[in-house]
Design an enzyme around this catalytic site. Sequence first.
Site, PDB file in Angstrom:
ATOM      1  CD  GLU A   7      -4.573  11.435  39.948  1.00 36.73           C
ATOM      2  OE1 GLU A   7      -4.493  11.971  38.834  1.00 36.73           O
ATOM      3  OE2 GLU A   7      -5.074  11.999  40.928  1.00 36.73           O
ATOM      4  CB  CYS A  17       0.620  10.820  33.967  1.00 45.95           C
ATOM      5  SG  CYS A  17       1.319  11.642  35.406  1.00 45.95           S
TER       6      CYS A  17
END
Length: 516
Positions: free
Chosen positions: A254, A293
């Site tokens: 990720e 994020c």
Amino acid sequence: MQLLASYLSGSWSAGSGPKLALVNPSTEAVIAQAHAGGHDLAGAFGHARAAGARELGQLTFAQRGALLAGLAKAIHGAREELIALAVANGGNTRGDAKFDIDGGAATLSHYAELGGKLGKARLIGDGEPIQVGRTARMGGQHVWVRRRGVAVHINAFNFPSWGLCEKLACALLAGMPVIAKPATATALVAHRVVELFADLLPPGALQLLVGPAGTLLDHLGPGDVVAFTGGSATARMLRTHPAIVAHGVRLNIEADSLNAAVLAPDVAVTGEAGALFIADVVRDMTQKTGQKCTAIRRVLVPADRLAEVADAMRDRLARITVGDPAHPGVGMGPLATAQQRDDVRAGIARLAAATEAIHGGTGEVAPAGVAGGKGYFVGPVVRATQSPMTCAPLNEHEIFGPVTTLGAYDGEPGFAAELVARGDGCLVSSAYSDDRDWVAEFVAAAAPWAGRLYLGSSKMAAQSPGPGTALPSLLHGGPGRAGGGEELGGERGLHLYMQRCALEGDASVLKSLLGE
Ligand code: NAP
């Protein structure tokens, strides 16, 4: 001064060698330390492979789910203490801290419930039985079975609680023991969470390494899994790590993401969907000081609406006080580290050379409650461009802070989807529209470039968590720049920690293996 210990092979050990400082990013005061190494990592892997795997393997999904429920309860019980640590070590406002801490507990609870539903099963069926022989007697069935190895979890600095818990929930429910490594700079919260969890789990099920990874990955073997969240430069290094390459270790990444938000031409800025759009963009800029994020970095607005959107954002942002979150009335704290502040400033400088200022100049700010120029503060910054598609700093560099850019466009869904794609793969992007034809065209073209598409509209506005919230029931991850990984998504989240195996044989035997 607190010296943070690691929890390895069943005991807490401080390690040895040079010490690293954990600071309060508002005051720059050192609040804890951790040794940079000196741990028996081979021993930790041995403990996980022996005790952890054995203990978890003896439990059913329902029993492992019950363990997760206990962990969620432990977080709830220590909520105020954890919030205080997040304010001090992460520069979080109380709201930011709750987002991280409650998010962790909610994810554990989600998987606890799933464990209850999976019950006593040893295998999870994947799809329907398949006839592979001349008659129905000879069949095939895909199944998921727990992997026999260790799950190594490497987390980013921004979500020390949620990041730890969301990975842990899936791995433990699947039956894999975990070695967790939080980012060093904000490890206080993760360290306390593991202190709370340690006695609630079987031996070897969860270990914690505080401080740099050191030789951690050198001990990986064929059944192991690495789940990484962090920057793309670190991710690149992991992809070519000799142990990962040699043993075909399963690696989930990720990483960075240039998430976009698009206002469709049918939406009035003052209407319900328009208000949702402005609220989501402003929240994503300022929540966790933009260090999410999933935060919106690129905002597309029909050219004739750009000035109105800019005014609405200026109005909202002007009401947010930046400063030490321990000070009353502060709505946005500092960046988490000096490195973060320097990276964000460099990103703003790159962007400023190619865009015009809308709000906040280049982020200079006089923080409330902070003496003597201390702290890693950058104020919210909005920039704008008439040429979003060709603006390289906008589409090629993630600025991990309170910065967003408005881009003018012609209102065409095809153009909007192309801008999403220009980010080379993102975790989430959003579109705000009540026009179903517009939405259908946008989704078909943008979906290949995003792990999640959030479709804002008048009808869902009142219940929306916003695109920046990763939900345990929906996938988190994205293609390309975002790392190509997948986490969460309900039962899908277990698959990273399980092996899919195609069984072939007497159809009635296959059926009985699935407990049918
Ligand atoms: P980072 O510098 O890549 O660090 C992430 C983690 O990797 C930390 O735990 C770090 O440990 C560890 N690490 C660094 N070098 C390593 C190595 N050689 N071997 C093993 N582990 C190593 O990223 P960050 O600054 O913490 O986080 C910011 C980035 O994360 C942003 O770019 C953001 O986009 C991304 N992010 C992505 C997501 C997502 O879900 N996609 C979520 C949050 C953040 P140390 O702290 O000890 O160095």
